[in-house]
Design a protein around this motif. Structure first.
Motif, short mmCIF file in Angstrom:
data_model
loop_
_atom_site.label_atom_id
_atom_site.label_comp_id
_atom_site.label_asym_id
_atom_site.label_seq_id
_atom_site.Cartn_x
_atom_site.Cartn_y
_atom_site.Cartn_z
N THR A 216 0.83 -1.20 0.00
CA THR A 216 0.00 0.00 0.00
C THR A 216 0.87 1.25 0.00
N GLY A 217 0.25 2.37 -0.33
CA GLY A 217 0.94 3.64 -0.23
C GLY A 217 1.13 4.01 1.23
N GLY A 218 2.10 4.86 1.50
CA GLY A 218 2.44 5.22 2.88
C GLY A 218 1.32 5.88 3.65
N GLY A 219 0.42 6.58 2.97
CA GLY A 219 -0.65 7.29 3.65
C GLY A 219 -1.98 6.55 3.72
N VAL A 220 -1.98 5.29 3.32
CA VAL A 220 -3.22 4.51 3.29
C VAL A 220 -3.91 4.47 4.66
N VAL A 221 -3.12 4.56 5.72
CA VAL A 221 -3.67 4.47 7.08
C VAL A 221 -4.42 5.73 7.50
N LYS A 222 -4.31 6.79 6.73
CA LYS A 222 -4.99 8.03 7.08
C LYS A 222 -6.51 7.91 6.93
N ASN A 223 -6.96 6.88 6.22
CA ASN A 223 -8.39 6.67 6.01
C ASN A 223 -8.80 5.34 6.66
N PRO A 224 -9.59 5.40 7.73
CA PRO A 224 -10.00 4.17 8.42
C PRO A 224 -10.76 3.18 7.51
N ASN A 225 -11.43 3.69 6.48
CA ASN A 225 -12.14 2.79 5.56
C ASN A 225 -11.15 1.88 4.83
N ASN A 226 -9.98 2.42 4.49
CA ASN A 226 -8.97 1.59 3.82
C ASN A 226 -8.57 0.42 4.70
N ILE A 227 -8.30 0.70 5.96
CA ILE A 227 -7.85 -0.35 6.88
C ILE A 227 -8.96 -1.37 7.10
N SER A 228 -10.17 -0.90 7.27
CA SER A 228 -11.31 -1.80 7.45
C SER A 228 -11.46 -2.73 6.24
N ASN A 229 -11.38 -2.17 5.05
CA ASN A 229 -11.49 -2.99 3.83
C ASN A 229 -10.36 -4.01 3.74
N LEU A 230 -9.15 -3.57 4.01
CA LEU A 230 -7.99 -4.46 3.90
C LEU A 230 -8.02 -5.58 4.95
N LYS A 231 -8.53 -5.27 6.14
CA LYS A 231 -8.60 -6.27 7.21
C LYS A 231 -9.65 -7.35 6.94
N ASN A 232 -10.65 -7.04 6.12
CA ASN A 232 -11.71 -8.02 5.85
C ASN A 232 -11.16 -9.33 5.34
N ASN A 233 -10.13 -9.27 4.51
CA ASN A 233 -9.58 -10.49 3.92
C ASN A 233 -8.05 -10.48 3.95
N GLY A 234 -7.49 -9.74 4.91
CA GLY A 234 -6.04 -9.64 4.94
C GLY A 234 -5.47 -9.52 6.33
N THR A 235 -4.25 -9.99 6.46
CA THR A 235 -3.47 -9.79 7.66
C THR A 235 -2.51 -8.65 7.37
N ILE A 236 -2.51 -7.65 8.25
CA ILE A 236 -1.75 -6.43 7.99
C ILE A 236 -0.44 -6.44 8.78
N PHE A 237 0.66 -6.29 8.02
CA PHE A 237 1.99 -6.21 8.60
C PHE A 237 2.51 -4.79 8.43
N TYR A 238 2.93 -4.20 9.53
CA TYR A 238 3.53 -2.87 9.51
C TYR A 238 5.04 -3.04 9.41
N LEU A 239 5.63 -2.57 8.32
CA LEU A 239 7.08 -2.58 8.14
C LEU A 239 7.62 -1.31 8.77
N LYS A 240 8.11 -1.46 9.99
CA LYS A 240 8.49 -0.31 10.81
C LYS A 240 9.98 -0.03 10.70
N GLY A 241 10.28 1.19 10.25
CA GLY A 241 11.67 1.61 10.14
C GLY A 241 11.91 2.91 10.87
N SER A 242 13.15 3.11 11.29
CA SER A 242 13.51 4.38 11.94
C SER A 242 13.55 5.48 10.88
N PRO A 243 13.42 6.73 11.31
CA PRO A 243 13.52 7.84 10.34
C PRO A 243 14.83 7.80 9.56
N GLU A 244 15.91 7.43 10.24
CA GLU A 244 17.22 7.41 9.59
C GLU A 244 17.29 6.31 8.52
#
Length: 176
Positions: free
Chosen positions: A82-110
């Protein structure tokens, strides 16, 4: 393999966290299809997202993004970047969770800065100080990424293969 009872694997995270690169490698490993929401958006609008942002603004882009995400979410056996800002819209997350497991690829700013420092195609980072912009946007978005995700994968100082293995281990129920 236990796929956490969901068909799709969804990768979220800040721009430059490697969602597309890792997604392609993971899809190949699982014999899943790979879907990049930003590529689908660019195919639809027939221009780079950065140009769309300039001409129409972020608000119109987010409306288009929601439309594309709602369609993607209906697929099965796909790795979705997904695009980096997809989480700004709760509808996106709700739709994606319906049939998906969501992994956050967490990186430091650096870490993220190192990945995007020469990239001029990311409209929100076209500022005088990319690192400070990344820090500011991450401060705003990190809580959204964390609350949207089923699992958090730390990407700092890891190879693509190590990150793919971490995701696969999570899917198998191993504690990392």
């Amino acid at each position: 393999m236990n796929k956490m009872n969901k068909s799709n694997i969804v990768l979220i995270g800040f721009m430059g966290s490697g969602k597309s690169t890792i997604g392609k490698a993971l899809a190949q490993r699982l014999n899943y299809s790979f879907i990049d929401s930003d590529v689908l958006i660019e195919d639809r609008i027939k221009m780079p997202i950065s140009d769309y942002f300039k001409h129409y603004g972020e608000e119109k882009f987010r409306i288009l993004e929601e439309e594309i995400i709602s369609q993607i979410a209906l697929t099965s056996e796909a790795v979705i970047a997904t695009g980096g800002g997809v989480v700004k819209n709760p509808n996106n997350i709700s739709n994606l969770k319906n049939n998906g497991t969501i992994f956050y690829l967490k990186g430091s700013p650096e870490h993220i800065f190192e990945n995007v420092k020469y990239d001029t195609t990311r409209p929100l980072l076209n500022t005088g100080n990319k690192l400070e912009t990344i820090k500011s946007l991450l401060k705003e978005r990190s809580p959204l990424y964390e609350s949207a995700s089923d699992m958090i994968i730390d990407i700092d100082h890891k190879s693509i293969e190590e990150i793919v293995v971490s995701i696969l281990d999570c899917m198998r129920g191993k504690v990392i």
